[in-house]
Scaffold this motif. Structure first.
Motif, mmCIF file in Angstrom:
data_model
loop_
_atom_site.group_PDB
_atom_site.id
_atom_site.type_symbol
_atom_site.label_atom_id
_atom_site.label_comp_id
_atom_site.label_asym_id
_atom_site.label_seq_id
_atom_site.Cartn_x
_atom_site.Cartn_y
_atom_site.Cartn_z
ATOM 1 N N ILE A 30 -10.194 -6.198 -5.905
ATOM 2 C CA ILE A 30 -9.211 -5.408 -6.658
ATOM 3 C C ILE A 30 -9.129 -5.901 -8.106
ATOM 4 O O ILE A 30 -9.137 -5.107 -9.056
ATOM 5 C CB ILE A 30 -7.831 -5.469 -5.983
ATOM 6 N N GLN A 31 -9.059 -7.233 -8.276
ATOM 7 C CA GLN A 31 -8.970 -7.799 -9.630
ATOM 8 C C GLN A 31 -10.203 -7.442 -10.454
ATOM 9 O O GLN A 31 -10.099 -7.106 -11.640
ATOM 10 C CB GLN A 31 -8.824 -9.322 -9.556
ATOM 11 N N ALA A 32 -11.382 -7.512 -9.829
ATOM 12 C CA ALA A 32 -12.621 -7.219 -10.554
ATOM 13 C C ALA A 32 -12.699 -5.746 -10.926
ATOM 14 O O ALA A 32 -13.107 -5.394 -12.044
ATOM 15 C CB ALA A 32 -13.823 -7.621 -9.700
ATOM 16 N N LEU A 33 -12.301 -4.857 -10.013
ATOM 17 C CA LEU A 33 -12.294 -3.423 -10.328
ATOM 18 C C LEU A 33 -11.338 -3.128 -11.487
ATOM 19 O O LEU A 33 -11.680 -2.391 -12.420
ATOM 20 C CB LEU A 33 -11.884 -2.616 -9.094
ATOM 21 N N ARG A 34 -10.154 -3.720 -11.438
ATOM 22 C CA ARG A 34 -9.155 -3.485 -12.492
ATOM 23 C C ARG A 34 -9.583 -4.096 -13.823
ATOM 24 O O ARG A 34 -9.210 -3.590 -14.890
ATOM 25 C CB ARG A 34 -7.798 -4.039 -12.045
ATOM 26 N N ALA A 35 -10.350 -5.177 -13.779
ATOM 27 C CA ALA A 35 -10.826 -5.783 -15.030
ATOM 28 C C ALA A 35 -11.766 -4.830 -15.758
ATOM 29 O O ALA A 35 -11.790 -4.785 -16.995
ATOM 30 C CB ALA A 35 -11.534 -7.103 -14.729
ATOM 31 N N HIS A 36 -12.533 -4.062 -14.992
ATOM 32 C CA HIS A 36 -13.482 -3.121 -15.589
ATOM 33 C C HIS A 36 -12.872 -1.739 -15.823
ATOM 34 O O HIS A 36 -13.348 -0.987 -16.672
ATOM 35 C CB HIS A 36 -14.727 -3.000 -14.708
ATOM 36 N N SER A 46 -6.004 -0.878 6.094
ATOM 37 C CA SER A 46 -5.371 -2.153 6.413
ATOM 38 C C SER A 46 -4.761 -2.163 7.809
ATOM 39 O O SER A 46 -4.265 -1.141 8.297
ATOM 40 C CB SER A 46 -4.279 -2.468 5.384
ATOM 41 N N ASN A 47 -4.743 -3.335 8.411
ATOM 42 C CA ASN A 47 -4.049 -3.536 9.680
ATOM 43 C C ASN A 47 -2.532 -3.647 9.475
ATOM 44 O O ASN A 47 -1.771 -3.480 10.420
ATOM 45 C CB ASN A 47 -4.570 -4.808 10.367
ATOM 46 N N ASP A 48 -2.141 -3.908 8.244
ATOM 47 C CA ASP A 48 -0.716 -4.065 7.898
ATOM 48 C C ASP A 48 -0.495 -3.394 6.537
ATOM 49 O O ASP A 48 -0.376 -4.072 5.508
ATOM 50 C CB ASP A 48 -0.355 -5.554 7.848
ATOM 51 N N PRO A 49 -0.457 -2.047 6.523
ATOM 52 C CA PRO A 49 -0.403 -1.339 5.247
ATOM 53 C C PRO A 49 0.766 -1.739 4.346
ATOM 54 O O PRO A 49 0.597 -1.850 3.126
ATOM 55 C CB PRO A 49 -0.297 0.133 5.665
ATOM 56 N N ALA A 50 1.948 -1.966 4.921
ATOM 57 C CA ALA A 50 3.110 -2.323 4.100
ATOM 58 C C ALA A 50 2.877 -3.645 3.373
ATOM 59 O O ALA A 50 3.172 -3.782 2.177
ATOM 60 C CB ALA A 50 4.359 -2.396 4.971
ATOM 61 N N PHE A 51 2.335 -4.632 4.080
ATOM 62 C CA PHE A 51 2.024 -5.935 3.478
ATOM 63 C C PHE A 51 0.992 -5.781 2.374
ATOM 64 O O PHE A 51 1.129 -6.348 1.284
ATOM 65 C CB PHE A 51 1.511 -6.896 4.552
ATOM 66 N N THR A 52 -0.057 -5.008 2.649
ATOM 67 C CA THR A 52 -1.136 -4.834 1.668
ATOM 68 C C THR A 52 -0.622 -4.155 0.407
ATOM 69 O O THR A 52 -0.947 -4.566 -0.711
ATOM 70 C CB THR A 52 -2.298 -4.033 2.301
ATOM 71 N N GLU A 53 0.199 -3.107 0.576
ATOM 72 C CA GLU A 53 0.738 -2.410 -0.587
ATOM 73 C C GLU A 53 1.624 -3.339 -1.426
ATOM 74 O O GLU A 53 1.518 -3.380 -2.655
ATOM 75 C CB GLU A 53 1.535 -1.182 -0.141
ATOM 76 N N LYS A 54 2.483 -4.079 -0.767
ATOM 77 C CA LYS A 54 3.415 -4.969 -1.474
ATOM 78 C C LYS A 54 2.681 -6.112 -2.173
ATOM 79 O O LYS A 54 3.015 -6.485 -3.294
ATOM 80 C CB LYS A 54 4.428 -5.543 -0.477
ATOM 81 N N THR A 55 1.660 -6.654 -1.522
ATOM 82 C CA THR A 55 0.972 -7.837 -2.038
ATOM 83 C C THR A 55 0.058 -7.518 -3.212
ATOM 84 O O THR A 55 -0.017 -8.287 -4.177
ATOM 85 C CB THR A 55 0.150 -8.511 -0.919
ATOM 86 N N TYR A 56 -0.629 -6.373 -3.154
ATOM 87 C CA TYR A 56 -1.677 -6.102 -4.146
ATOM 88 C C TYR A 56 -1.372 -4.923 -5.073
ATOM 89 O O TYR A 56 -2.167 -4.640 -5.971
ATOM 90 C CB TYR A 56 -3.018 -5.860 -3.440
ATOM 91 N N GLY A 57 -0.253 -4.236 -4.844
ATOM 92 C CA GLY A 57 0.071 -3.104 -5.695
ATOM 93 C C GLY A 57 -0.914 -1.967 -5.589
ATOM 94 O O GLY A 57 -1.304 -1.356 -6.581
ATOM 95 N N VAL A 58 -1.347 -1.689 -4.358
ATOM 96 C CA VAL A 58 -2.305 -0.614 -4.090
ATOM 97 C C VAL A 58 -1.710 0.331 -3.060
ATOM 98 O O VAL A 58 -0.649 0.068 -2.480
ATOM 99 C CB VAL A 58 -3.645 -1.176 -3.557
ATOM 100 N N HIS A 59 -2.413 1.440 -2.796
ATOM 101 C CA HIS A 59 -2.064 2.309 -1.674
ATOM 102 C C HIS A 59 -2.807 1.787 -0.451
ATOM 103 O O HIS A 59 -3.934 1.298 -0.566
ATOM 104 C CB HIS A 59 -2.479 3.747 -1.979
ATOM 105 N N ALA A 60 -2.201 1.850 0.714
ATOM 106 C CA ALA A 60 -2.852 1.388 1.937
ATOM 107 C C ALA A 60 -2.535 2.339 3.081
ATOM 108 O O ALA A 60 -1.440 2.913 3.134
ATOM 109 C CB ALA A 60 -2.395 -0.028 2.294
ATOM 110 N N VAL A 61 -3.503 2.498 3.982
ATOM 111 C CA VAL A 61 -3.311 3.325 5.174
ATOM 112 C C VAL A 61 -3.733 2.531 6.403
ATOM 113 O O VAL A 61 -4.472 1.542 6.312
ATOM 114 C CB VAL A 61 -4.098 4.655 5.095
#
Length: 366
Positions: A30-36, A46-61
């Protein structure tokens, strides 16, 4: 891509299981994609979409919901599969059908697919070998994280061009200051960090580790266990600690990726089994000794110019021998560190380029 359009990329991997190694891979991609491309939109399976969204500021399903996966891919510009050790059947039979299935859905929807810095194998079942050959020969870009993975794919009949690239985590920078927890320990002696994991084929290595670590404490070192896979590694760490006679401590298993990177960077030496503990050591310039349970450990240790002391299942080593090796490495620590920095510096520079290649591929196919 028209000006103003936002790239939308779906990421598939072992995400949302709270394994620090895989979460570090996700964070690094994610960091590398956003850097470019600061405007890139990322959807994580994700196995835990709520955690993934909160932790990385992305959309998760939900990675188990076929409907959600199809919808995410339909509205995407492409799929990144990886990184990590996804296409292997050593830890379970479902991994290869699952991850190749995601790639097949993407291709069915007409979306480009990039395999991103994956470690391949072992692949024991014939049907899995066939699935990998059939699927990977259809992807648009195929990158792996080490030469043994590339060789395996060629033996399976993959004819697509294969590029060896660094593990995504090699592109991360560790925090420059110790964690609050680390500072609270008030260490006065050199610290040996330890990363262990459960091993289904026997626990004799835990007894050997305990002997080596006891001798290390007696020789004037402090010992800190760093659990990389949450409660799982915390339990294994505490089993080894329970066998030890000397004092050692276990770091918080729920510390963040950055905190665990900082802990390992603050140590003088790492004795590790987990791949991403070794990678954290490499980017933090902490020399390491690997205990290998998988070819991926040997491959990275070779890349980093650091030693594999033994293989976990091999009976031809003991705790005293490991302690002796720890002493040797500590005595030659600066030399070991210099060799590692020389080896990994080029990998760190190249690591983020994989993200640039992914974005270029998806723009070209858009």
């Amino acid at each position: 891509m028209e000006k103003g359009d936002k790239m939308n990329i779906v990421l598939s991997g072992y995400y949302g299981f709270h394994n620090v190694g895989d979460e570090a891979i996700l964070y690094a991609i994610i960091q590398a994609l956003r850097a470019h491309d600061p405007n890139v939109q990322v959807t994580v399976l994700s196995n835990d979409p709520a955690f993934t969204e909160k932790t990385y500021g992305v959309h998760a399903v939900n990675r188990w919901s076929v409907g959600d996966i199809v919808q995410a891919l339909r509205h995407s510009d492409g799929l990144i599969s990886g990184g990590g050790s996804l296409l292997q059947d050593q830890t379970g039979w479902r991994s290869i059908p699952y991850y190749t299935g995601i790639m097949q859905i993407a291709k069915w929807l007409g979306k480009p697919v990039m395999v991103y810095a994956q470690g391949m194998g072992p692949v024991n079942k014939k049907q899995n070998q066939w699935l990998m050959k059939w699927t990977l020969n259809q992807v648009d870009r195929l990158t792996v994280r080490d030469e043994p993975s590339a060789k395996l794919l060629k033996t399976l009949g993959i004819t697509k061009p294969i590029t060896v690239v660094p593990d995504p985590v090699m592109g991360l920078q560790p925090p420059t200051t110790p964690t609050v927890w680390w500072q609270q320990q008030s260490f006065t002696r050199p610290v040996i960090a330890v990363s262990v994991r459960d091993w289904a084929r026997g626990r004799d290595f835990e007894r050997k580790m305990a002997i080596a670590l006891d001798r290390s404490v007696q020789a004037g070192f402090d010992v800190v266990f760093i659990p990389m896979h949450g409660r799982h590694d915390d339990e294994t760490s505490r089993r080894v600690l329970g066998v030890m006679k000397e004092h050692a401590i276990v770091a918080p298993y729920d510390a963040s990726i950055g905190e665990k990177m900082a802990m390992i960077a603050s140590a003088h030496l790492l004795v590790g089994m987990r791949l991403h503990a070794l990678i954290f050591a490499a980017v933090g310039q902490t020399p390491f000794i690997a205990l290998s349970y998988d070819p991926k450990i040997d491959a990275f240790a070779e890349q980093a110019n650091q030693p594999v002391f033994a293989h976990v299942e091999d009976d031809h080593w003991d705790g005293e021998a490991l302690f002796s090796y720890i002493q040797q490495c500590m005595n030659k620590r600066e030399e070991r560190k210099e060799a590692m920095v020389y080896a990994v510096a080029p990998l760190q520079q190249v690591a983020q380029q994989t993200a640039a290649e992914a974005l270029a591929l998806f723009r070209e196919k858009k």
